[in-house]
Design a protein around this motif. Structure first.
Motif, short mmCIF file in Angstrom:
data_model
loop_
_atom_site.label_atom_id
_atom_site.label_comp_id
_atom_site.label_asym_id
_atom_site.label_seq_id
_atom_site.Cartn_x
_atom_site.Cartn_y
_atom_site.Cartn_z
N TYR A 36 24.90 -8.39 -58.44
CA TYR A 36 23.56 -8.13 -58.96
C TYR A 36 22.56 -8.29 -57.81
O TYR A 36 22.49 -9.35 -57.18
N ILE A 37 21.79 -7.23 -57.53
CA ILE A 37 20.82 -7.24 -56.42
C ILE A 37 19.40 -7.32 -56.98
O ILE A 37 18.97 -6.44 -57.73
N GLY A 38 18.67 -8.36 -56.61
CA GLY A 38 17.30 -8.52 -57.08
C GLY A 38 16.30 -7.75 -56.22
O GLY A 38 16.54 -7.48 -55.05
N CYS A 39 15.15 -7.41 -56.84
CA CYS A 39 14.02 -6.85 -56.07
C CYS A 39 13.41 -7.92 -55.17
O CYS A 39 12.87 -7.62 -54.11
N HIS A 40 13.46 -9.15 -55.63
CA HIS A 40 12.93 -10.28 -54.88
C HIS A 40 13.72 -11.50 -55.33
O HIS A 40 14.47 -11.45 -56.31
N SER A 41 13.59 -12.60 -54.62
CA SER A 41 14.35 -13.81 -54.95
C SER A 41 13.76 -14.48 -56.19
O SER A 41 12.64 -14.97 -56.15
N HIS A 42 14.52 -14.46 -57.25
CA HIS A 42 14.08 -15.10 -58.49
C HIS A 42 15.30 -15.53 -59.27
O HIS A 42 16.43 -15.14 -58.97
N ALA A 43 15.07 -16.36 -60.27
CA ALA A 43 16.17 -16.89 -61.08
C ALA A 43 16.48 -15.94 -62.23
O ALA A 43 15.59 -15.40 -62.87
N LEU A 44 17.77 -15.76 -62.50
CA LEU A 44 18.23 -14.92 -63.61
C LEU A 44 18.81 -15.81 -64.69
O LEU A 44 19.73 -16.58 -64.45
N ALA A 45 18.27 -15.68 -65.88
CA ALA A 45 18.76 -16.49 -66.99
C ALA A 45 19.92 -15.82 -67.71
O ALA A 45 20.74 -16.49 -68.33
N MET A 46 19.99 -14.46 -67.65
CA MET A 46 20.97 -13.76 -68.48
C MET A 46 22.37 -13.71 -67.89
O MET A 46 23.32 -13.37 -68.58
N LEU A 47 22.52 -14.06 -66.60
CA LEU A 47 23.84 -14.08 -66.00
C LEU A 47 24.41 -15.48 -66.10
O LEU A 47 23.81 -16.45 -65.63
#
Length: 345
Positions: free
Chosen positions: A134-145
């Protein structure tokens, strides 16, 4: 297009022999291997990946979910993933969530974004991928993974709230610390900061790095030298006079677009960047090397992020049970150009 059975009949060997050649296994003479490969090319043989998956339990295919392919960081990360996959005989399927095009820099729409992510994951898993990067647009936390018995995940340029999912990002804090060290070494004690949004992971980590450097050099931290922006060029233009009126001699803009806005203001007001004011950006965007003066900046290890993320994923697939790192922070590189004056010794 020939089948493996037709290929074996054409060469006059067993299906097992052809299978060994096509899967790079030992036990076949060089002469027979050459005949099989020549025949495969002549008969336009293509492997049945679904059949291979049923037999081996692996599809040799990764899924890549990108939050937005048009964001500057994503292509080089995908390139790194692709090179790693190619070196280890894997393929990948690419999905684009189009977050930046759909939502811009908005921080809301969490429910809609989560739905898009889950739908894309379902599409990837229906194609029997062995894991998802999974590649983010910017560094942030993902809750759904979250960790799953059925799905392997690795995050690139972002991270999961589940610490068991490996994440590969770059070290914002250390990069900002080194930028501040550089400006201080050039004699600038009054360093203005064109920061990003206040709720940004990048903004807050970079501010920590700046503060650590100032503290180590016994230079007081002055909150009046900070102007918060929204990552746009126009905002950099508006912040420039505010900081200059407060007496700064150097400006660290937290991305190259805002740095270009500062440069625009200086050019319009006969302030010579590189002599009257030191200026440095962040991201090493293409525009930084062709601006006048050329912009000093921080280069992100985007290719390395992709390659490292893919390497971790392939190790998870091929070396089950081996412990994987939770979070990897890669170093950035400072690129000195004309906007910070002559390179420091």
């Amino acid at each position: 297009m020939a089948t493996i059975r037709e290929l074996a009949q054409y060469v006059g060997v067993s299906i097992a022999t052809v299978s060994k050649v096509l899967n790079n296994q030992n036990g076949v003479s060089k002469e027979t291997e050459a005949l099989v490969l020549q025949a495969a090319k002549k008969l336009n043989y293509r492997p049945n990946l679904n059949a291979r998956h049923l037999k081996t339990g692996t599809s040799k295919t990764l899924g890549i979910i990108a939050e937005d392919l048009t964001v500057f960081n994503t292509p080089d990360i995908i390139d790194g993933i692709g090179v790693c996959c190619e070196s280890r005989s894997f393929h990948y399927i690419l999905g684009n969530l189009r977050f930046d095009k759909r939502f811009g820099h908005e921080t809301g729409n969490a429910e809609q974004k989560n739905r898009l992510v889950l739908d894309m994951m379902d599409q990837m898993l229906s194609k029997q991928v062995d894991g998802i990067i999974y590649i983010g647009c910017h560094s942030h936390a993902l809750a759904m993974l979250s960790r799953s018995e059925d799905t392997r995940f690795v995050c690139a340029y972002c991270y999961s709230e589940d610490p068991s999912i490996p994440a590969v990002i770059y070290d914002d804090r250390q990069a900002a610390r080194r930028v501040t060290d550089l400006l201080l070494s050039k004699g600038h004690a009054k360093i203005g900061i064109v920061a990003g949004t206040k709720d940004s992971f990048h903004t807050n980590n970079r501010l920590l790095g700046i503060q650590e450097s100032l503290y180590e050099h016994s230079v007081p931290y002055n909150p009046h030298f900070i102007c918060h922006g929204d990552w746009t060029r126009d905002l950099g233009y508006r912040c420039a006079p505010v900081l200059l009126e407060r007496g700064v001699t150097a400006i660290f803009a937290m991305n190259d677009l805002m740095a270009m806005g500062v440069l625009d203001y200086c050019n319009h007001n006969h302030i010579e960047v590189g002599r009257d004011l030191a200026l440095i950006g962040f991201d090493n965007r293409e525009i930084s090397s062709v601006s006048r003066p050329a912009l000093s900046t921080v280069a992100l290890p985007l290719f390395e992020i992709g390659h490292t993320a893919a390497s971790i994923m392939l190790d998870m697939i091929e070396k089950e049970g081996v412990a994987q790192p939770s979070r990897i922070l890669l170093d950035c590189a400072i690129i000195e150009r004309e906007s910070t004056g002559f390179p420091s010794a």
